[in-house]
Design an enzyme around this catalytic site. Structure first.
Site, PDB file in Angstrom:
ATOM      1  N   ASN A 135     -11.402-112.066 -12.024  1.00 37.37           N
ATOM      2  CA  ASN A 135     -12.797-112.353 -12.321  1.00 37.37           C
ATOM      3  C   ASN A 135     -13.302-113.449 -11.379  1.00 37.37           C
ATOM      4  OD1 ASN A 135     -12.913-110.540 -14.508  1.00 37.37           O
ATOM      5  ND2 ASN A 135     -12.032-112.061 -15.893  1.00 37.37           N
ATOM      6  N   HIS A 159      -6.665-116.430 -10.328  1.00 36.26           N
ATOM      7  CA  HIS A 159      -5.532-115.781 -10.986  1.00 36.26           C
ATOM      8  C   HIS A 159      -5.754-114.283 -11.006  1.00 36.26           C
ATOM      9  CE1 HIS A 159      -8.556-117.009 -13.938  1.00 36.26           C
ATOM     10  NE2 HIS A 159      -8.252-115.926 -14.633  1.00 36.26           N
TER      11      HIS A 159
HETATM   12  P1  5GP Z   1     -10.563-115.531 -16.770  1.00 40.59           P
HETATM   13  O1  5GP Z   1     -11.480-115.350 -17.946  1.00 40.59           O
HETATM   14  O2  5GP Z   1     -10.833-116.859 -16.095  1.00 40.59           O
HETATM   15  O3  5GP Z   1     -10.497-114.393 -15.818  1.00 40.59           O
HETATM   16  O4  5GP Z   1      -9.117-115.600 -17.389  1.00 40.59           O
HETATM   17  C1  5GP Z   1      -8.588-116.745 -17.972  1.00 40.59           C
HETATM   18  C2  5GP Z   1      -7.486-116.291 -18.879  1.00 40.59           C
HETATM   19  O5  5GP Z   1      -6.679-117.407 -19.150  1.00 40.59           O
HETATM   20  C3  5GP Z   1      -7.970-115.732 -20.214  1.00 40.59           C
HETATM   21  O6  5GP Z   1      -7.492-114.395 -20.366  1.00 40.59           O
HETATM   22  C4  5GP Z   1      -7.373-116.696 -21.233  1.00 40.59           C
HETATM   23  O7  5GP Z   1      -6.932-116.038 -22.393  1.00 40.59           O
HETATM   24  C5  5GP Z   1      -6.235-117.336 -20.466  1.00 40.59           C
HETATM   25  N1  5GP Z   1      -5.932-118.699 -20.862  1.00 40.59           N
HETATM   26  C6  5GP Z   1      -6.829-119.718 -21.061  1.00 40.59           C
HETATM   27  N2  5GP Z   1      -6.186-120.854 -21.380  1.00 40.59           N
HETATM   28  C7  5GP Z   1      -4.863-120.552 -21.380  1.00 40.59           C
HETATM   29  C8  5GP Z   1      -3.696-121.336 -21.651  1.00 40.59           C
HETATM   30  O8  5GP Z   1      -3.739-122.526 -21.955  1.00 40.59           O
HETATM   31  N3  5GP Z   1      -2.493-120.692 -21.566  1.00 40.59           N
HETATM   32  C9  5GP Z   1      -2.399-119.373 -21.204  1.00 40.59           C
HETATM   33  N4  5GP Z   1      -1.156-118.848 -21.151  1.00 40.59           N
HETATM   34  N5  5GP Z   1      -3.477-118.617 -20.963  1.00 40.59           N
HETATM   35  C10 5GP Z   1      -4.696-119.199 -21.047  1.00 40.59           C
END
Ligand code: 5GP
Length: 110
Positions: A86, A99
């Site tokens: 994203n 990521h």
């Molecule tokens: P984005 O929305 O930025 O593409 O993805 C971020 C991802 O990180 C989300 O799917 C969310 O669930 C995950 N996430 C957020 N905080 C943490 C955390 O503290 N530990 C882990 N393992 N995942 C996290």
């Protein structure tokens, strides 16, 4: 730029680590959106694809190789999986540290 992922990389907060090397770490997503939901995160704190530089191409390639290796290990290479990243809030990005999401078992239809 310090994100929650920097803290995980630095082992300041815990995570379920699936793989780690000098360039990246792969962890289970804390809030999985599919049966398998792993985040493959470069240790270099790049915000997102908007700001990658030519010098980052090895890192980017490496993240995909790590996804491939995890997929083989998890036995989903034939059944299939998705790799998603994203970009910015409007693109669904909530953690401002690049990521790749490795997803399998609940295919997102595009
Ligand atoms: P984005 O929305 O930025 O593409 O993805 C971020 C991802 O990180 C989300 O799917 C969310 O669930 C995950 N996430 C957020 N905080 C943490 C955390 O503290 N530990 C882990 N393992 N995942 C996290």
């Amino acid at each position: 730029m310090d994100s929650i992922f920097t803290k995980i990389i630095n082992k300041e907060i815990p995570a379920e680590i699936r793989y780690e090397d000098d360039l990246c770490i792969a962890i289970n997503d804390i809030n999985p959106k599919s049966e398998i939901h792993i985040l493959v995160i470069p240790k270099k704190p790049i915000k997102n694809i908007n700001v990658v530089e030519k010098e980052d191409k090895n890192i980017l390639g490496h993240l995909f190789i790590v996804c491939k290796n995890l997929a083989k290990e998890l036995n989903i290479e034939k059944s299939g999986y998705q790799i998603l990243t994203n970009v910015e809030e409007g693109g669904g990005q909530t953690v401002m540290h690049l990521h790749l999401h490795l997803l399998s078992g609940n295919t997102l239809k595009l």
